[in-house]
Scaffold this active site. Sequence first.
Site, PDB file in Angstrom:
ATOM      1  N   ASN A  13      41.285 -29.849 -78.277  1.00 10.99           N
ATOM      2  CA  ASN A  13      41.082 -28.749 -79.234  1.00 10.99           C
ATOM      3  C   ASN A  13      41.692 -29.201 -80.558  1.00 10.99           C
ATOM      4  O   ASN A  13      42.914 -29.184 -80.703  1.00 10.99           O
ATOM      5  CB  ASN A  13      41.765 -27.482 -78.698  1.00 10.99           C
ATOM      6  CG  ASN A  13      41.722 -26.341 -79.700  1.00 10.99           C
ATOM      7  OD1 ASN A  13      41.026 -26.423 -80.724  1.00 10.99           O
ATOM      8  ND2 ASN A  13      42.457 -25.274 -79.413  1.00 10.99           N
ATOM      9  N   TRP A  14      40.838 -29.598 -81.456  1.00  8.88           N
ATOM     10  CA  TRP A  14      41.334 -30.154 -82.724  1.00  8.88           C
ATOM     11  C   TRP A  14      41.853 -29.069 -83.675  1.00  8.88           C
ATOM     12  O   TRP A  14      42.402 -29.376 -84.729  1.00  8.88           O
ATOM     13  CB  TRP A  14      40.231 -30.965 -83.420  1.00  8.88           C
ATOM     14  CG  TRP A  14      39.806 -32.192 -82.693  1.00  8.88           C
ATOM     15  CD1 TRP A  14      40.289 -32.662 -81.495  1.00  8.88           C
ATOM     16  CD2 TRP A  14      38.803 -33.126 -83.098  1.00  8.88           C
ATOM     17  NE1 TRP A  14      39.646 -33.823 -81.140  1.00  8.88           N
ATOM     18  CE2 TRP A  14      38.726 -34.131 -82.109  1.00  8.88           C
ATOM     19  CE3 TRP A  14      37.946 -33.219 -84.204  1.00  8.88           C
ATOM     20  CZ2 TRP A  14      37.842 -35.212 -82.187  1.00  8.88           C
ATOM     21  CZ3 TRP A  14      37.054 -34.285 -84.287  1.00  8.88           C
ATOM     22  CH2 TRP A  14      37.012 -35.269 -83.289  1.00  8.88           C
ATOM     23  N   LYS A  15      41.619 -27.819 -83.322  1.00  9.21           N
ATOM     24  CA  LYS A  15      42.039 -26.684 -84.170  1.00  9.21           C
ATOM     25  C   LYS A  15      41.537 -26.904 -85.595  1.00  9.21           C
ATOM     26  O   LYS A  15      40.440 -27.429 -85.797  1.00  9.21           O
ATOM     27  CB  LYS A  15      43.557 -26.496 -84.079  1.00  9.21           C
ATOM     28  CG  LYS A  15      44.036 -26.350 -82.626  1.00  9.21           C
ATOM     29  CD  LYS A  15      45.453 -25.892 -82.469  1.00  9.21           C
ATOM     30  CE  LYS A  15      45.790 -25.769 -80.993  1.00  9.21           C
ATOM     31  NZ  LYS A  15      47.145 -25.310 -80.737  1.00  9.21           N
ATOM     32  N   GLU A  62      45.985 -18.355 -80.523  1.00 13.28           N
ATOM     33  CA  GLU A  62      46.045 -18.287 -81.992  1.00 13.28           C
ATOM     34  C   GLU A  62      45.069 -17.240 -82.516  1.00 13.28           C
ATOM     35  O   GLU A  62      45.337 -16.582 -83.517  1.00 13.28           O
ATOM     36  CB  GLU A  62      45.779 -19.686 -82.577  1.00 13.28           C
ATOM     37  CG  GLU A  62      47.005 -20.580 -82.373  1.00 13.28           C
ATOM     38  CD  GLU A  62      46.700 -22.046 -82.149  1.00 13.28           C
ATOM     39  OE1 GLU A  62      45.576 -22.495 -82.458  1.00 13.28           O
ATOM     40  OE2 GLU A  62      47.598 -22.754 -81.660  1.00 13.28           O
ATOM     41  N   GLU A 113      47.692 -21.174 -71.125  1.00 15.82           N
ATOM     42  CA  GLU A 113      48.446 -21.728 -72.244  1.00 15.82           C
ATOM     43  C   GLU A 113      49.599 -20.781 -72.584  1.00 15.82           C
ATOM     44  O   GLU A 113      49.403 -19.797 -73.322  1.00 15.82           O
ATOM     45  CB  GLU A 113      47.542 -21.878 -73.473  1.00 15.82           C
ATOM     46  CG  GLU A 113      46.405 -22.843 -73.268  1.00 15.82           C
ATOM     47  CD  GLU A 113      45.953 -23.464 -74.586  1.00 15.82           C
ATOM     48  OE1 GLU A 113      45.917 -24.704 -74.647  1.00 15.82           O
ATOM     49  OE2 GLU A 113      45.673 -22.730 -75.544  1.00 15.82           O
ATOM     50  N   GLY A 148      52.285 -26.186 -79.294  1.00 14.28           N
ATOM     51  CA  GLY A 148      52.724 -26.807 -80.544  1.00 14.28           C
ATOM     52  C   GLY A 148      54.229 -26.823 -80.726  1.00 14.28           C
ATOM     53  O   GLY A 148      54.723 -27.069 -81.820  1.00 14.28           O
ATOM     54  N   SER A 194      51.637 -28.384 -75.379  1.00 15.25           N
ATOM     55  CA  SER A 194      52.426 -29.600 -75.555  1.00 15.25           C
ATOM     56  C   SER A 194      52.183 -30.638 -74.456  1.00 15.25           C
ATOM     57  O   SER A 194      53.119 -31.299 -74.003  1.00 15.25           O
ATOM     58  CB  SER A 194      53.920 -29.263 -75.670  1.00 15.25           C
ATOM     59  OG  SER A 194      54.148 -28.460 -76.822  1.00 15.25           O
ATOM     60  N   GLY A 209      46.086 -29.803 -77.803  1.00 17.78           N
ATOM     61  CA  GLY A 209      46.018 -29.649 -79.257  1.00 17.78           C
ATOM     62  C   GLY A 209      46.481 -30.924 -79.930  1.00 17.78           C
ATOM     63  O   GLY A 209      45.730 -31.887 -80.123  1.00 17.78           O
ATOM     64  N   GLY A 210      47.768 -30.959 -80.290  1.00 12.32           N
ATOM     65  CA  GLY A 210      48.328 -32.052 -81.087  1.00 12.32           C
ATOM     66  C   GLY A 210      47.957 -33.447 -80.608  1.00 12.32           C
ATOM     67  O   GLY A 210      47.507 -34.286 -81.398  1.00 12.32           O
TER      68      GLY A 210
HETATM   69  P1  13P Z   1      49.412 -28.315 -78.334  1.00 13.39           P
HETATM   70  O1  13P Z   1      48.905 -29.350 -77.362  1.00 13.39           O
HETATM   71  O2  13P Z   1      49.472 -28.818 -79.745  1.00 13.39           O
HETATM   72  O3  13P Z   1      50.667 -27.674 -77.859  1.00 13.39           O
HETATM   73  O4  13P Z   1      48.294 -27.149 -78.366  1.00 13.39           O
HETATM   74  C1  13P Z   1      47.880 -26.597 -77.181  1.00 13.39           C
HETATM   75  C2  13P Z   1      46.700 -25.723 -77.453  1.00 13.39           C
HETATM   76  O5  13P Z   1      46.830 -24.665 -78.033  1.00 13.39           O
HETATM   77  C3  13P Z   1      45.388 -26.210 -77.047  1.00 13.39           C
HETATM   78  O6  13P Z   1      44.419 -25.217 -77.162  1.00 13.39           O
END
Ligand code: 13P
Length: 265
Positions: free
Chosen positions: A13-15, A101, A171, A177, A217, A238-239
Amino acid sequence: MKPDKRRKTIVGNWKMHTTAAEARHLAGGVVDGVGNSDPVTVILCPPFPYLALVGEILKGSRVALGAQNMYPEKEGAFTGEVSPTMLLDLGCRYVILGHSERRHKLGESDAFINQKVRFALACGLDIILCVGETLEQRKANQTEALLDRQLNLGLADVPGAALPHISIAYEPVWAIGTGKTATPEQAEETHQFIRHQLVKMFSMAAAERVRIQYGGSVKPENAAALLAQHDVDGALIGGASLNAGQFLAIVRAGISEPQTKRKSA
Ligand code: 13P
């Protein structure tokens, strides 16, 4: 025994990250490194403006395209929104819905998320429904009640026949994050709870086939231990998905981890 169909699924998920050039580079790196016969489903969810260009790069590869959100109408006067038909047109097979989010920063309600869930499924998209508690809710022992509510409201009026097109992403908001990850035991315990709720809502046979991914994370260093848990069927990242090397290391962790036996509940 884990049903064959519960293939591990690793989703990036590149957000709201990357430029067009970075998106091209990142998607290219994943396609080049992912291999052909890996027994793991790999999905990339870039921001809307880059779906088309990432879709072109993924064509002919075994990496699938997903979107991070959608609006529950086919078309119309909905300024700034994107419809499932547009996503399908661009080659998306998946859509993430109910991400924390969107729930917490954009105020999406369970009812609105349910509208999206039903509409996406009706249009032929597979969905990844995100659920998860805040730190306050965990501390107040409200995790199970919250997950029960998010699952029941998010999947309200969804027919059991649609379950093969649904994955759940657990999640915990406190792990997103933040560098804090649920321990493998915490993740397993919560995933077992989620599966138990799905058994109650649908049936044992159907619930056993739903993939439940963990997100929050996930990094190459912790992925193997998380993915080794019986009810952890993949990861939503995400990250670490913004770096092809890290993302691919997590995909490899999904391939190589032998599954633990479920401890009796
Ligand atoms: P992180 O991996 O950056 O914690 O994000 C998780 C996330 O929200 C994936 O949708």
